[in-house]
Design a protein around this motif. Structure first.
Motif, PDB file in Angstrom:
ATOM      1  N   ASN A 293       1.554 -11.099  39.241  1.00 34.96           N
ATOM      2  CA  ASN A 293       0.960 -11.019  37.904  1.00 34.96           C
ATOM      3  C   ASN A 293       0.061  -9.792  37.834  1.00 34.96           C
ATOM      4  O   ASN A 293      -1.113  -9.833  38.200  1.00 34.96           O
TER       5      ASN A 293
ATOM      6  N   ARG B 205      -2.255  -7.242  36.030  1.00 37.36           N
ATOM      7  CA  ARG B 205      -3.170  -7.436  34.896  1.00 37.36           C
ATOM      8  C   ARG B 205      -3.722  -6.093  34.423  1.00 37.36           C
ATOM      9  O   ARG B 205      -4.243  -5.320  35.214  1.00 37.36           O
TER      10      ARG B 205
ATOM     11  N   TYR C 211      -5.855  -3.953  31.187  1.00 37.31           N
ATOM     12  CA  TYR C 211      -6.742  -3.991  30.014  1.00 37.31           C
ATOM     13  C   TYR C 211      -6.835  -2.592  29.411  1.00 37.31           C
ATOM     14  O   TYR C 211      -7.095  -1.619  30.117  1.00 37.31           O
TER      15      TYR C 211
ATOM     16  N   THR D 137       0.307  -9.191  32.549  1.00 41.08           N
ATOM     17  CA  THR D 137      -0.574  -9.676  31.490  1.00 41.08           C
ATOM     18  C   THR D 137      -1.321  -8.475  30.929  1.00 41.08           C
ATOM     19  O   THR D 137      -2.130  -7.853  31.621  1.00 41.08           O
ATOM     20  N   TYR D 138      -1.006  -8.146  29.685  1.00 40.59           N
ATOM     21  CA  TYR D 138      -1.556  -6.950  29.045  1.00 40.59           C
ATOM     22  C   TYR D 138      -2.502  -7.376  27.929  1.00 40.59           C
ATOM     23  O   TYR D 138      -2.104  -8.039  26.975  1.00 40.59           O
ATOM     24  N   VAL D 139      -3.759  -6.974  28.059  1.00 41.35           N
ATOM     25  CA  VAL D 139      -4.802  -7.304  27.084  1.00 41.35           C
ATOM     26  C   VAL D 139      -5.275  -6.010  26.419  1.00 41.35           C
ATOM     27  O   VAL D 139      -5.592  -5.032  27.103  1.00 41.35           O
TER      28      VAL D 139
ATOM     29  N   SER E  84     -12.453  -8.686  28.927  1.00 44.03           N
ATOM     30  CA  SER E  84     -11.611  -8.512  30.116  1.00 44.03           C
ATOM     31  C   SER E  84     -11.863  -9.632  31.115  1.00 44.03           C
ATOM     32  O   SER E  84     -10.927 -10.157  31.737  1.00 44.03           O
TER      33      SER E  84
ATOM     34  N   TYR F 293     -10.062 -12.974  29.983  1.00 38.55           N
ATOM     35  CA  TYR F 293      -8.601 -13.072  30.052  1.00 38.55           C
ATOM     36  C   TYR F 293      -7.987 -12.558  31.346  1.00 38.55           C
ATOM     37  O   TYR F 293      -6.839 -12.877  31.639  1.00 38.55           O
ATOM     38  N   LEU F 294      -8.739 -11.763  32.116  1.00 38.53           N
ATOM     39  CA  LEU F 294      -8.157 -11.179  33.331  1.00 38.53           C
ATOM     40  C   LEU F 294      -8.950 -11.499  34.592  1.00 38.53           C
ATOM     41  O   LEU F 294      -8.479 -11.212  35.690  1.00 38.53           O
TER      42      LEU F 294
ATOM     43  N   PHE G 186      -9.297  -6.959  38.065  1.00 40.18           N
ATOM     44  CA  PHE G 186      -7.930  -6.839  37.570  1.00 40.18           C
ATOM     45  C   PHE G 186      -7.399  -5.465  37.969  1.00 40.18           C
ATOM     46  O   PHE G 186      -8.110  -4.655  38.574  1.00 40.18           O
ATOM     47  N   ASP G 187      -6.151  -5.199  37.638  1.00 35.96           N
ATOM     48  CA  ASP G 187      -5.469  -4.043  38.225  1.00 35.96           C
ATOM     49  C   ASP G 187      -5.778  -2.706  37.564  1.00 35.96           C
ATOM     50  O   ASP G 187      -6.119  -1.737  38.238  1.00 35.96           O
TER      51      ASP G 187
ATOM     52  N   HIS H  43      -7.467  -0.514  34.157  1.00 29.28           N
ATOM     53  CA  HIS H  43      -8.210  -0.356  32.903  1.00 29.28           C
ATOM     54  C   HIS H  43      -7.863   1.022  32.365  1.00 29.28           C
ATOM     55  O   HIS H  43      -7.905   2.013  33.099  1.00 29.28           O
TER      56      HIS H  43
END
Length: 453
Positions: A28, A30, A32, A68-70, A218, A221-222, A226-227, A229
């Motif tokens: 997954n 991630r 942002y 998962t893209y926010v 961020s 949701y992440l 996360f991976d 930004h």
């Protein structure tokens, strides 16, 4: 990823080097990205950031089982307040309309929607919780109804943007208010006057500062780390620097963002885009007379962290490139199972090297135009990865025709009748009239077809 898939590399703004991408969780990935502040139509500089995000996420989804893209929306901001007042409309009306326009403009140029699109006004509680945590940890303080982040309490401040303390102060353009302990301290919460948006908080009725929004959303949701930004290079300082500082002070053992990806600015005719120079262009300005796919292709002509110069000549060249690609594809039906050619995938994994990928697509078009159907399939699969070539060749060449399709078919039938009666002057006149209006006729063994010039 399989053993034969090339290693994805990205230019990391934090280290200022190109590094291998190493997901925190390969199951997954991630991501942002900072989205719009919704008070006006998106311009083509905004679009460059959104297309960079789009091709990155498309590639990640090709390489990994889940992404998962926010991408957030800032819908509380002083610019919004000022624009609504100037327009004589409510803030809700302005933001709702601007969000609709933003979605429509991005969809027109093939930008896929994010998995989650949080709005700042829907996450005030999360922001207040983070501010309380910063105060409890000694990283923030209350002063005259404001809450400010104490930059001196975070030793790593400035490391992301690579700026010295003096550079940071000179570049921050911050208000040196008397209640600040340090001139570089930035606002986490501020009072709201009557008539402006505001929420109850432990520090009184007020609204959040800009930077705390993205830290809160961020994290919601992440998670703490996360991976990737991303955003435009104009956000590197102070926005992303401040995000990183407050997030890592809230969660000292987190990495916050493992990789930072920033796209360079976009020039217009060699100059920085500015309303005062008369070269400020919205997405809608361009799409009023240009196919959306041509605009998208033009923005892929330079690698994302290189400055890109937008010109009308470049747009025309992009249209001609698409004409060539669509002729190479011809009547080939779409097939989502066609693999992306290794050369194109390798180019994209090389730090999203879109110029190299487009050069590989031209080589595929050469072979396809010479009759190689496998190359045509590879060209279409490559386009899918870059968000291009998503329509049929017939639809592309007929799009934007200045003549109604029914009228074209009537004139083709009239021309055929004229040729049968040997009235070649009338037949030629019909062809020339349509050509003058941007419609080219092509005679073949199965009859006459038409396309846009």
């Amino acid at each position: 990823m399989s053993d034969t898939t090339p290693q994805l590399t990205l230019h990391d703004s934090s280290s200022r080097t190109t590094v291998p991408f190493a997901p925190l969780d390969p199951e997954n990935v991630r991501v942002y990205y900072c989205g719009p502040t919704v008070y006006d139509l998106a311009h083509i500089g905004n679009l460059r950031a959104m297309i960079t995000a789009d091709i990155l996420v498309r590639l990640l989804r090709h390489l990994y089982p889940r992404v998962t893209y926010v991408r957030n929306i800032t819908d509380v901001d002083d610019k919004i307040n000022a624009r609504a007042h100037a327009n004589g409309e409510t803030i809700d009306s302005l933001t709702a309309r601007t969000i609709r326009d933003f979605h429509a403009d991005l969809a027109a140029v093939g930008v896929l929607p994010p998995d989650v699109e949080p709005r700042a006004t829907h996450h005030i509680a999360e922001m207040i919780a983070l501010i309380e945590r910063l105060i409890a940890g000694g990283h923030a303080y209350e002063a005259q109804g404001h809450v400010l982040f104490a930059v001196a309490r975070f030793p790593g401040y400035g490391a992301l943007s690579g700026r010295s303390p003096d550079d940071l102060l000179a570049g921050a353009r911050v208000e040196v208010a008397p209640y600040k302990r340090d001139a570089g301290d930035f606002v986490l919460w501020k009072p709201s006057e009557p008539g402006l948006p505001g929420w109850e908080s432990p520090w009184g009725r007020g609204r959040p500062g800009w930077h705390i929004e993205c830290s809160a959303m961020s994290h919601r949701y992440l998670g703490e780390s996360f991976d990737i930004h991303g955003g435009g290079s104009d956000l590197l300082f102070p926005h992303h620097e401040n995000e990183r500082a407050q997030s890592q002070c809230c969660f000292p053992h987190s990495r916050f963002a493992n990789h930072w990806v920033h796209n360079a600015m976009l020039l217009v005719n060699g100059e920085k885009m500015s309303k005062s120079l008369g070269n400020f262009l919205t997405i809608r300005d361009i799409l009023s007379d240009t196919p959306a796919e041509a605009l998208r292709l033009l923005l892929l002509h330079a690698q994302y962290h290189s400055v890109l110069n937008f010109t009308r000549t470049g747009l025309d060249e992009a249209k001609q490139t698409l004409n060539r690609f669509y002729r190479a594809i011809g009547d080939l039906p779409p097939d989502e199972t066609d693999p992306v050619p290794a050369e194109v995938l390798a180019a994209m994994c090389d730090d999203l090297n879109t110029p190299r990928a487009l050069a590989e697509m031209h080589a595929l078009a050469d072979r396809a135009l010479a009759g190689d159907r496998d190359a045509a399939r590879g060209l279409r699969a490559s386009g899918r990865l870059l968000g291009l070539l998503g329509q049929s060749a017939d639809a592309w060449f007929r799009a934007g025709a200045s003549v109604d399709e029914a009228e074209i078919e009537t004139l083709i039938a009239e021309r055929l009748a004229a040729r049968k009666s040997r009235d070649f002057a009338r037949a030629d006149a019909i062809r020339d009239d349509l050509a003058a209006r941007g419609i080219l006729l092509e005679d073949g063994p199965t009859g006459t077809t038409w396309r846009r010039a």
